[in-house]
Structure formats: structure tokens, C-alpha cells
Design a protein around this motif. Structure first.
Motif, PDB file in Angstrom:
ATOM      1  N   ARG A   1       4.339   5.424  -5.330  1.00 62.01           N
ATOM      2  CA  ARG A   1       4.142   4.265  -5.431  1.00 62.01           C
ATOM      3  C   ARG A   1       5.172   3.144  -4.980  1.00 62.01           C
ATOM      4  O   ARG A   1       5.443   2.349  -4.147  1.00 62.01           O
ATOM      5  CB  ARG A   1       3.501   3.666  -6.516  1.00 62.01           C
ATOM      6  N   HIS A   2       6.447   3.711  -5.303  1.00 62.21           N
ATOM      7  CA  HIS A   2       7.759   2.964  -4.946  1.00 62.21           C
ATOM      8  C   HIS A   2       7.883   2.865  -3.475  1.00 62.21           C
ATOM      9  O   HIS A   2       8.605   1.990  -2.889  1.00 62.21           O
ATOM     10  CB  HIS A   2       8.838   3.473  -5.612  1.00 62.21           C
ATOM     11  N   TYR A   3       7.650   4.081  -2.902  1.00 63.91           N
ATOM     12  CA  TYR A   3       8.273   4.330  -1.585  1.00 63.91           C
ATOM     13  C   TYR A   3       7.038   3.961  -0.577  1.00 63.91           C
ATOM     14  O   TYR A   3       6.945   3.880   0.632  1.00 63.91           O
ATOM     15  CB  TYR A   3       8.526   5.812  -1.143  1.00 63.91           C
ATOM     16  N   GLY A   4       5.608   3.429  -1.216  1.00 59.50           N
ATOM     17  CA  GLY A   4       4.442   2.964  -0.535  1.00 59.50           C
ATOM     18  C   GLY A   4       3.866   4.258   0.021  1.00 59.50           C
ATOM     19  O   GLY A   4       2.695   3.903   0.967  1.00 59.50           O
ATOM     20  N   HIS A   5       3.686   5.510  -0.462  1.00 62.42           N
ATOM     21  CA  HIS A   5       2.995   6.471   0.131  1.00 62.42           C
ATOM     22  C   HIS A   5       1.662   6.658  -0.847  1.00 62.42           C
ATOM     23  O   HIS A   5       0.772   7.315  -0.272  1.00 62.42           O
ATOM     24  CB  HIS A   5       3.807   7.768  -0.016  1.00 62.42           C
ATOM     25  N   TYR A   6       1.859   6.247  -1.850  1.00 64.14           N
ATOM     26  CA  TYR A   6       0.492   6.571  -2.792  1.00 64.14           C
ATOM     27  C   TYR A   6      -0.573   5.393  -2.669  1.00 64.14           C
ATOM     28  O   TYR A   6      -0.249   3.883  -2.883  1.00 64.14           O
ATOM     29  CB  TYR A   6       1.001   6.617  -4.384  1.00 64.14           C
ATOM     30  N   ARG A   7      -1.741   5.464  -2.395  1.00 65.50           N
ATOM     31  CA  ARG A   7      -2.759   4.442  -2.199  1.00 65.50           C
ATOM     32  C   ARG A   7      -3.784   4.849  -3.646  1.00 65.50           C
ATOM     33  O   ARG A   7      -4.091   6.190  -3.617  1.00 65.50           O
ATOM     34  CB  ARG A   7      -3.461   4.531  -0.927  1.00 65.50           C
ATOM     35  N   GLU A   8      -4.113   3.894  -3.935  1.00 65.25           N
ATOM     36  CA  GLU A   8      -5.094   3.932  -5.257  1.00 65.25           C
ATOM     37  C   GLU A   8      -6.313   4.735  -4.899  1.00 65.25           C
ATOM     38  O   GLU A   8      -6.976   4.101  -3.572  1.00 65.25           O
ATOM     39  CB  GLU A   8      -5.379   2.672  -5.972  1.00 65.25           C
ATOM     40  N   PRO A   9      -6.951   5.652  -5.266  1.00 58.87           N
ATOM     41  CA  PRO A   9      -8.342   6.045  -4.770  1.00 58.87           C
ATOM     42  C   PRO A   9      -9.500   5.170  -5.056  1.00 58.87           C
ATOM     43  O   PRO A   9      -9.338   4.235  -5.715  1.00 58.87           O
ATOM     44  CB  PRO A   9      -8.431   7.324  -5.755  1.00 58.87           C
TER      45      PRO A   9
END
Length: 105
Positions: free
Chosen positions: A97-105
Motif C-alpha cells: 500500500r505504501h508503494y501504491g501496488h495494493y488495491r483494495e478488493p
């Protein structure tokens, strides 16, 4: 409070210099998306491994006999490893999430 901020800045700089900012692979995406499932899989798998090693060593005569204490040790270690992997999954989610790779499902 300032020391914690310095430590966090140092951690993110070190993480990105070691390749943490790169696109996560499939295993990292799974662990970030399903941390509880990761812990529920890894805990019993590790407990089965430790339990089978304790059983083999007891049957072979190495160490003590197979008792309730050794079985409780195996169960306790499996719970500990399961909780540890759940924590690692949530940490991986935070890192992505810090690097912007995780998107909430």
C-alpha cells in the motif's frame, strides 16, 4: 516521536533500495490479499512437520518418548507460526500500500 519518524524514513529508503518498490510477484500479492488464509495454511503445515519430526524421533529412540507435552509443543509452535505469518501478510499489505501496488478488493 521524532526517532520513530527517522526510523520509518530509514526503513522505507532501505526497502526501496533493496527492491521493495518493484512490482510484487504472485506470492506477495496473495499474502497481502489473504493474510488470514496464509496463516491458516502455514500454521498447521508447520505443526504437522514438527509433529511428524517429534513422532519419528520418539519412535527411533532419540530424545524422550512421545508425551502430551511434546504434542502441546507442536500445537503451540503451529499457533505461533500461524500468527507470525498472519502478521507478515498484514505487513506485506502495508508495504504494498505504501508503494501504491495494493488495491483494495
Amino acid at each position: 516521536m521524532r526517532v520513530w519518524r527517522l526510523f520509518a524514513d530509514w526503513f522505507w529508503r532501505m526497502d526501496s533500495s533493496l527492491g521493495g518498490a518493484a512490482e510484487p510477484h504472485r506470492g506477495q500479492r496473495f499474502s497481502a490479499a489473504h493474510p488470514l488464509l496464509l496463516g491458516l495454511v502455514m500454521g498447521p503445515a508447520f505443526g504437522a512437520l514438527i509433529g511428524s519430526l517429534l513422532l519419528i524421533s520418539a519412535l527411533a529412540g532419540f530424545g524422550g518418548p512421545l508425551t502430551a507435552t511434546t504434542l502441546l509443543l507442536s500445537l503451540g509452535l503451529s499457533v505461533f507460526i500461524g500468527v507470525f505469518f498472519v502478521g507478515m501478510g498484514y505487513f506485506e499489505r502495508l508495504r504494498q500500500r505504501h508503494y501504491g501496488h495494493y488495491r483494495e478488493p
